[in-house]
Scaffold this active site. Structure first.
Site, PDB file in Angstrom:
ATOM      1  N   VAL A  11       0.827  -1.212   0.000  1.00 30.49           N
ATOM      2  CA  VAL A  11       0.000   0.000   0.000  1.00 30.49           C
ATOM      3  C   VAL A  11       0.859   1.259   0.000  1.00 30.49           C
ATOM      4  CG1 VAL A  11      -1.639   1.312   1.414  1.00 30.49           C
ATOM      5  CG2 VAL A  11      -1.997  -1.120   1.023  1.00 30.49           C
ATOM      6  N   ASP A  30      10.757   3.951   5.507  1.00 33.57           N
ATOM      7  CA  ASP A  30      10.598   2.586   6.015  1.00 33.57           C
ATOM      8  C   ASP A  30      11.706   2.293   7.021  1.00 33.57           C
ATOM      9  OD1 ASP A  30       8.770   0.065   4.692  1.00 33.57           O
ATOM     10  OD2 ASP A  30      10.332  -0.453   6.132  1.00 33.57           O
ATOM     11  N   THR A 121      -5.561  -0.657   7.238  1.00 31.67           N
ATOM     12  CA  THR A 121      -6.888  -1.124   7.660  1.00 31.67           C
ATOM     13  C   THR A 121      -6.873  -1.272   9.177  1.00 31.67           C
ATOM     14  OG1 THR A 121      -7.077  -2.317   5.571  1.00 31.67           O
ATOM     15  CG2 THR A 121      -8.552  -3.000   7.363  1.00 31.67           C
ATOM     16  N   PHE A 152      -8.370   0.393  -1.153  1.00 29.00           N
ATOM     17  CA  PHE A 152      -9.146  -0.706  -1.742  1.00 29.00           C
ATOM     18  C   PHE A 152      -8.401  -1.419  -2.865  1.00 29.00           C
ATOM     19  CE2 PHE A 152     -12.235   2.384  -0.053  1.00 29.00           C
ATOM     20  CZ  PHE A 152     -12.882   1.572   0.858  1.00 29.00           C
ATOM     21  N   PHE A 249     -16.608 -11.573  -8.105  1.00 29.48           N
ATOM     22  CA  PHE A 249     -16.406 -12.320  -6.854  1.00 29.48           C
ATOM     23  C   PHE A 249     -17.379 -13.476  -6.695  1.00 29.48           C
ATOM     24  CE2 PHE A 249     -12.845 -10.544  -4.579  1.00 29.48           C
ATOM     25  CZ  PHE A 249     -12.504  -9.552  -5.488  1.00 29.48           C
ATOM     26  N   ALA A 252     -16.087 -19.671  -8.201  1.00 29.51           N
ATOM     27  CA  ALA A 252     -15.858 -20.759  -7.241  1.00 29.51           C
ATOM     28  C   ALA A 252     -14.446 -21.286  -7.386  1.00 29.51           C
ATOM     29  CB  ALA A 252     -16.864 -21.876  -7.486  1.00 29.51           C
ATOM     30  N   CYS A 260      -5.282  -9.862   3.117  1.00 27.50           N
ATOM     31  CA  CYS A 260      -6.385  -9.039   3.617  1.00 27.50           C
ATOM     32  C   CYS A 260      -7.633  -9.816   4.042  1.00 27.50           C
ATOM     33  CB  CYS A 260      -6.757  -7.997   2.571  1.00 27.50           C
ATOM     34  SG  CYS A 260      -5.447  -6.781   2.360  1.00 27.50           S
ATOM     35  N   LYS A 320      -2.996 -15.516  -5.613  1.00 29.24           N
ATOM     36  CA  LYS A 320      -3.717 -15.133  -6.825  1.00 29.24           C
ATOM     37  C   LYS A 320      -2.681 -14.857  -7.911  1.00 29.24           C
ATOM     38  CE  LYS A 320      -5.273 -10.862  -7.184  1.00 29.24           C
ATOM     39  NZ  LYS A 320      -5.877  -9.549  -6.948  1.00 29.24           N
ATOM     40  N   ARG A 327       1.151 -14.615   1.450  1.00 28.60           N
ATOM     41  CA  ARG A 327       0.442 -14.547   2.732  1.00 28.60           C
ATOM     42  C   ARG A 327      -0.918 -15.255   2.619  1.00 28.60           C
ATOM     43  NH1 ARG A 327       1.421  -8.221   4.238  1.00 28.60           N
ATOM     44  NH2 ARG A 327       1.357  -7.990   1.975  1.00 28.60           N
TER      45      ARG A 327
END
Ligand SMILES: NC(=O)c1ccc[n+]([C@@H]2O[C@H](COP(=O)([O-])OP(=O)(O)OC[C@H]3O[C@@H](n4cnc5c(N)ncnc54)[C@H](O)[C@@H]3O)[C@@H](O)[C@H]2O)c1
Ligand SMILES: O=c1ccn([C@@H]2O[C@H](COP(=O)(O)OP(=O)(O)O[C@H]3O[C@H](CO)[C@@H](O)[C@H](O)[C@H]3O)[C@@H](O)[C@H]2O)c(=O)[nH]1
Length: 440
Positions: A11, A30, A121, A152, A249, A252, A260, A320, A327
């Site tokens: 992010v 950082d 978040t 988002f 979304f 299946a 997240c 993905k 993660r």
């Protein structure tokens, strides 16, 4: 505007780079020295399409800087973005220690008034707490305005999502801060929605919980479809034509992973629990997802009786496509269970193998390409729908594997085509007898 960004993860780095691209002077801070050194050299520590080239362009324009020194970043800053991690604590809720530290850093090093923007978040009420921590640690008593601006973006399309998002949410009770934020985001041409701090914090959790619920819902439907001979792809398509439902979304598969959805659904159950509300629906969403992640292994056990000594090719390891983020990737639960059951696991991922080797069981070996993974394998499991994996022809499985037995956790293939090629193909909720999907 002069902007400081605390945290150069997915992010923080994307926010910093994109705000530099729209003409701001951005300093990203950082605590990880190695990361900062790499970033200064124009090397992105994460795989994110389009990010590195945009970063290099803005470094060379002199609009983007990286540092480990908070005071350097804050010196000129009109706005300070907090983009540090809020990972899940072992007992469920969000770990706010990085947020606390960032707030203390601001308090100690701020030398001029600034707007503090929390992009991480965070549970409802955290923004107010951040303001209090800054004030308690303030050395120069600078005026601080606070804004909740939840993020988002999706990994794998983070840059594009930042420039083309559906909405920007700004939560603040401060009109001047809201005006500054609206000005900052004007070049993006994305609708800005203003609300109060607490509602903005809740919009983020509610959005992620709702998307996770959609996924668990369609996965439950797929399980029922399997038992009744209906086809989940066809069902999802038919549902999605209703504009109140929408097509997104509803894919299946073997459930959601990532940095997240798993942590944010657990955190929201906890946030509700803290005010004595049992979020029953969300608890089920989480439970369904946990079971779904190892669905392919249970299908394989049913098919083979035992997996001991069998060579299993795992195609795709990241949670993905288009990311190297491991993660909460479903591949972790799959590889662990397969190893426990005595299978020999060989993994392939176009970019995530190095990250995967850090979190998968040490027995897993890694292949350089799909052919190497499939060669000599007794069964294959498709876990991530990378284009490189989708591009495999059914004949490739036949050519390279001992026997072409494919368990597809992302429904990449047409069951009828696989059948016509004498392939043994196990999908998630797809019917073997199908009429083509079409709107007549
Ligand atoms: N990853 C996503 O796709 C995504 C999308 C939307 C929202 N979020 C939320 O955004 C937040 C950040 O997520 P992420 O995935 O970018 O995190 P991350 O773990 O990838 O990065 C966090 C960075 O902050 C640095 N950091 C920690 N404390 C610091 C401090 N005091 N000063 C300077 N740097 C510090 C760490 O070294 C690290 O580089 C989380 O709350 C997450 O839930 C993430
Ligand atoms: O129909 C679908 C869609 C997604 N997934 C899975 O869901 C997970 C999350 O996917 P996605 O939402 O695309 O990626 P993230 O990068 O995790 O993004 C989510 O989490 C971010 C962090 O909060 C938010 O900012 C984004 O809006 C939200 O989409 C992945 O494992 C996907 O495989 C499915 O199984 N079926």
């Amino acid at each position: 505007m002069n902007i400081a960004v605390i945290g150069t993860g997915y992010v923080g780095l994307v926010t910093g780079v994109c705000l530099a691209e729209t003409g701001n002077r951005v300093t990203c801070i950082d605590v990880d020295e190695q990361k900062v050194l790499k970033l200064r050299d124009g090397i992105s520590p994460i795989y994110e399409p389009g990010l590195e080239s945009l970063m290099i362009e803005n470094l060379s324009r002199g609009r983007l800087h990286f540092t480990c020194a908070h005071e350097e970043g804050f010196r000129e800053a009109d706005l300070i973005f907090i983009c540090v991690g809020t990972p899940q604590r072992p007992d469920g809720p969000a770990d706010l220690s990085y947020i606390e530290q960032a707030a203390r850093d601001i308090g100690r090093h701020l030398v001029k008034p600034a707007v503090i923007v929390v992009k991480s978040t965070v549970p409802v009420g955290t923004n107010e707490h951040v303001k209090a921590v800054i004030a308690a640690n303030s050395r120069h008593s600078c005026q601080v305005r606070i804004v909740s601006n939840p993020e988002f973006l999706r990994e794998g399309s983070a840059v594009s999502d930042t420039f083309h998002g559906d909405r920007i949410v700004i939560g603040t009770e401060d009109d001047e801060a809201a005006e500054l934020m609206t000005e900052l985001y004007r070049p993006f041409g994305i609708p800005v929605y203003r609300t109060d701090l607490r509602s903005a914090e809740m919009i983020k959790y509610a959005s992620n919980a709702f998307l996770a619920a959609k996924i668990s819902f369609i996965n439950e439907i797929s399980n029922v479809c399997e038992k009744l001979g209906a086809d989940v792809e066809s069902v999802a398509y038919g549902m999605g034509l209703d504009q109140r439902i929408g097509p997104q979304f509803l894919k299946a598969g073997i459930g959601y992973g990532g940095s997240c959805f798993p942590k944010d659904t657990n955190a929201l159950v906890q946030i509700a629990g803290n005010v004595h509300y049992e979020f029953k629906l969300l608890k089920s969403v989480i439970e369904v997802n946990r079971d779904q992640q190892t669905k392919l292994v249970h299908k394989a056990l049913e098919r083979f009786g035992s997996l001991k000594g069998l060579r299993v090719a795992l195609l795709g390891l990241a949670f993905k496509p288009h990311t190297d983020d491991m993660r909460e990737a479903p591949s972790i639960a799959v590889a662990r269970l397969l190893t426990e059951l005595g299978a020999q696991v060989v993994g392939y991922d176009p970019v995530a193998a190095t990250q995967a080797a850090r979190v998968l069981p040490p027995e897993v070996v890694y292949a350089a390409d799909p052919q190497q993974a499939l060669s000599g394998s007794d069964l294959a499991m498709i876990l991530t729908e990378w284009p490189q994996i989708r591009a495999l022809e059914p004949a490739d499985f036949r050519r390279w594997m001992n026997e072409p037995v494919v368990f597809d956790g992302r429904n990449c293939y047409d069951p009828q085509q696989m059948k016509s090629m004498n392939m043994e193909y196990h999908s998630i909720g797809r019917a073997s007898v199908l009429t083509e999907l079409s709107v007549i």
